[in-house]
Motif scaffolding. Sequence first.
Motif, PDB file in Angstrom:
ATOM      1  N   PRO A  27       0.974  -1.102  -0.018  1.00  0.00           N
ATOM      2  CA  PRO A  27       0.017  -0.084  -0.056  1.00  0.00           C
ATOM      3  C   PRO A  27       0.801   1.149   0.069  1.00  0.00           C
ATOM      4  O   PRO A  27       0.375   2.342  -0.047  1.00  0.00           O
ATOM      5  CB  PRO A  27      -0.685  -0.179   1.259  1.00  0.00           C
ATOM      6  CG  PRO A  27       0.112  -0.913   2.266  1.00  0.00           C
ATOM      7  CD  PRO A  27       1.029  -1.877   1.156  1.00  0.00           C
ATOM      8  N   ASP A  28       2.144   1.107   0.100  1.00  0.00           N
ATOM      9  CA  ASP A  28       3.066   2.224   0.184  1.00  0.00           C
ATOM     10  C   ASP A  28       3.324   2.640  -1.141  1.00  0.00           C
ATOM     11  O   ASP A  28       3.203   2.254  -2.170  1.00  0.00           O
ATOM     12  CB  ASP A  28       4.593   1.798   0.736  1.00  0.00           C
ATOM     13  CG  ASP A  28       4.242   1.408   2.306  1.00  0.00           C
ATOM     14  OD1 ASP A  28       3.278   1.910   2.985  1.00  0.00           O
ATOM     15  OD2 ASP A  28       5.024   0.599   2.645  1.00  0.00           O
ATOM     16  N   LYS A  29       4.065   4.003  -1.128  1.00  0.00           N
ATOM     17  CA  LYS A  29       4.569   4.424  -2.356  1.00  0.00           C
ATOM     18  C   LYS A  29       5.657   3.824  -3.168  1.00  0.00           C
ATOM     19  O   LYS A  29       6.193   2.692  -2.288  1.00  0.00           O
ATOM     20  CB  LYS A  29       5.013   5.909  -2.002  1.00  0.00           C
ATOM     21  CG  LYS A  29       3.916   7.021  -1.666  1.00  0.00           C
ATOM     22  CD  LYS A  29       4.322   8.422  -1.239  1.00  0.00           C
ATOM     23  CE  LYS A  29       5.529   8.678  -0.212  1.00  0.00           C
ATOM     24  NZ  LYS A  29       5.742   9.985  -0.357  1.00  0.00           N
ATOM     25  N   ARG A  34      10.597   0.700  -2.813  1.00  0.00           N
ATOM     26  CA  ARG A  34      12.190   0.062  -3.221  1.00  0.00           C
ATOM     27  C   ARG A  34      12.673   0.232  -1.969  1.00  0.00           C
ATOM     28  O   ARG A  34      13.834  -0.696  -2.065  1.00  0.00           O
ATOM     29  CB  ARG A  34      12.385   1.450  -4.174  1.00  0.00           C
ATOM     30  CG  ARG A  34      11.524   1.006  -5.765  1.00  0.00           C
ATOM     31  CD  ARG A  34      12.246   2.129  -6.698  1.00  0.00           C
ATOM     32  NE  ARG A  34      11.918   3.290  -6.436  1.00  0.00           N
ATOM     33  CZ  ARG A  34      10.922   4.144  -6.765  1.00  0.00           C
ATOM     34  NH1 ARG A  34      10.009   3.409  -7.352  1.00  0.00           N
ATOM     35  NH2 ARG A  34      10.680   5.337  -6.407  1.00  0.00           N
ATOM     36  N   LYS A  35      12.644   0.909  -1.086  1.00  0.00           N
ATOM     37  CA  LYS A  35      13.541   0.977   0.280  1.00  0.00           C
ATOM     38  C   LYS A  35      13.378  -0.494   0.883  1.00  0.00           C
ATOM     39  O   LYS A  35      14.158  -1.123   1.359  1.00  0.00           O
ATOM     40  CB  LYS A  35      13.092   1.814   1.201  1.00  0.00           C
ATOM     41  CG  LYS A  35      13.679   3.342   0.734  1.00  0.00           C
ATOM     42  CD  LYS A  35      13.239   4.428   1.743  1.00  0.00           C
ATOM     43  CE  LYS A  35      13.655   5.642   1.219  1.00  0.00           C
ATOM     44  NZ  LYS A  35      13.136   6.746   2.173  1.00  0.00           N
TER      45      LYS A  35
END
Length: 121
Positions: A27-29, A34-35
């Motif tokens: 659900p993250d950006k 990527r992090k």
Amino acid sequence: MGNNGNTLLGVITGTAIGAALGILFAPDKGSETRKRIATEAELAKHKLSTEATLAKDKLAQTAIDLKDQVVGTATAKKQTLNDQVDELVQNTSHKADDVITTLEKKLAELKVKNKKLQKSS
């Protein structure tokens, strides 16, 4: 050794599946995803490195144990062979003494016969 290979394959497969599912359901950006992927990849790399080191150490210890076992067996066989050679030499020495004693008796008998023959001639 085969068990370590299966473990390593399981770790790699699990990491790949986890990363793929994380991307699909994240659900993250994108930057956060990527992090997280980079972090998970670093953890998987560390775990893989640790497993490889453990497998290498276990293989090295197995080689040392096998070498020690072979050396111990060779030493025991060498001692057994030395004992057998010593016994053979000892038995041969006794046999040689018996042969010499028998030959000395025969020589004495022949000397007696020779004296008798010389007297009768």
